[in-house]
Design a protein around this motif. Structure first.
Motif, PDB file in Angstrom:
ATOM      1  N   UNK A   1      45.498  49.937  29.928  1.00 23.09           N
ATOM      2  CA  UNK A   1      45.347  49.836  31.386  1.00 23.09           C
ATOM      3  C   UNK A   1      45.987  48.551  31.895  1.00 23.09           C
ATOM      4  N   UNK A   2      45.786  47.446  31.182  1.00 28.55           N
ATOM      5  CA  UNK A   2      46.386  46.171  31.564  1.00 28.55           C
ATOM      6  C   UNK A   2      47.909  46.245  31.523  1.00 28.55           C
TER       7      UNK A   2
ATOM      8  N   UNK B   1      35.469  42.395  39.906  1.00 33.72           N
ATOM      9  CA  UNK B   1      36.281  43.038  38.869  1.00 33.72           C
ATOM     10  C   UNK B   1      37.231  44.048  39.490  1.00 33.72           C
ATOM     11  N   UNK B   2      38.317  44.332  38.783  1.00 34.83           N
ATOM     12  CA  UNK B   2      39.273  45.366  39.187  1.00 34.83           C
ATOM     13  C   UNK B   2      39.131  46.549  38.255  1.00 34.83           C
TER      14      UNK B   2
ATOM     15  N   UNK C   1      37.612  52.587  34.734  1.00 31.65           N
ATOM     16  CA  UNK C   1      37.983  51.541  33.793  1.00 31.65           C
ATOM     17  C   UNK C   1      38.179  50.181  34.456  1.00 31.65           C
ATOM     18  N   UNK C   2      37.325  49.230  34.094  1.00 27.35           N
ATOM     19  CA  UNK C   2      37.492  47.833  34.495  1.00 27.35           C
ATOM     20  C   UNK C   2      38.522  47.221  33.546  1.00 27.35           C
ATOM     21  N   UNK C   3      39.510  46.518  34.123  1.00 26.73           N
ATOM     22  CA  UNK C   3      40.575  45.955  33.299  1.00 26.73           C
ATOM     23  C   UNK C   3      40.929  44.515  33.671  1.00 26.73           C
ATOM     24  N   UNK C   4      40.308  43.978  34.719  1.00 26.91           N
ATOM     25  CA  UNK C   4      40.655  42.634  35.177  1.00 26.91           C
ATOM     26  C   UNK C   4      39.535  42.090  36.054  1.00 26.91           C
ATOM     27  N   UNK C   5      39.699  40.805  36.417  1.00 25.13           N
ATOM     28  CA  UNK C   5      38.746  40.180  37.329  1.00 25.13           C
ATOM     29  C   UNK C   5      39.484  39.191  38.227  1.00 25.13           C
TER      30      UNK C   5
END
Length: 165
Positions: free
Chosen positions: A23-24, A82-83, A121-125
């Motif tokens: 995802x990132x 979060x993203x 899906x959380x992949x960043x903040x």
């Protein structure tokens, strides 16, 4: 670090490449390609999230790449700041659209590998600029056409995206 320069200010995003590698990489590729430049946050719901990633300021859809596999079973939670990837009812349909949680939305978290349990899906903040996100979440919204609701009356534009090593 991904830097979004918006008409509201600068937001810095830290990817979690360890817990959400595919995802990132997907998000980073859109950033490197300049895909998000000139797009808007087209859906803003105060107390929930702000969403962007595919619509221009004219509300025209940009053509995304293929969908990716959902990595929501990574242990990360849809907490404030979060993203996560936006998607359709199909759990593996995320492509370019993402959202920033402006509240703890744990009901969006992974529960099981079933149609109803996959989650988002959380992949960043947000590393810096949560004050900017909080200003965006408070904009006035309206309906746009037959499909879009919660569209900011004043456009929230992502002018450009840069990547900082």
């Amino acid at each position: 670090m991904v830097i979004f320069c918006t008409n509201f200010g600068v937001v810095k995003i830290k990817l979690n490449t360890e817990k959400a590698p595919k995802t990132s990489i997907n998000f980073l590729q859109y950033c490197q390609d300049g895909f998000y430049n000139g797009t808007i946050f087209h859906r803003v719901i105060n107390g929930f999230m702000i969403q962007g990633g595919s619509l221009t300021y004219r509300m025209e859809e940009k053509e995304p790449r293929a969908s990716i596999k959902n990595e929501a079973n990574n242990g990360l939670s849809n907490k404030t700041g979060t993203l996560a990837m936006a998607r359709t009812l199909d759990p593996h349909s995320a492509s370019s659209q993402f959202f920033i949680n402006v509240n703890d939305n744990t009901f969006l978290d992974f529960k099981s590998e079933s149609m109803d349990g996959w989650g988002y899906c959380v992949f960043a903040e947000i590393a810096e600029g949560m004050d900017i996100v909080n200003n965006i979440k408070s904009v006035q919204t309206a309906k746009w056409g037959y499909v879009h609701q919660h569209v900011p009356v004043e456009k929230v534009l992502i002018d450009n995206v840069t990547i900082e090593e």
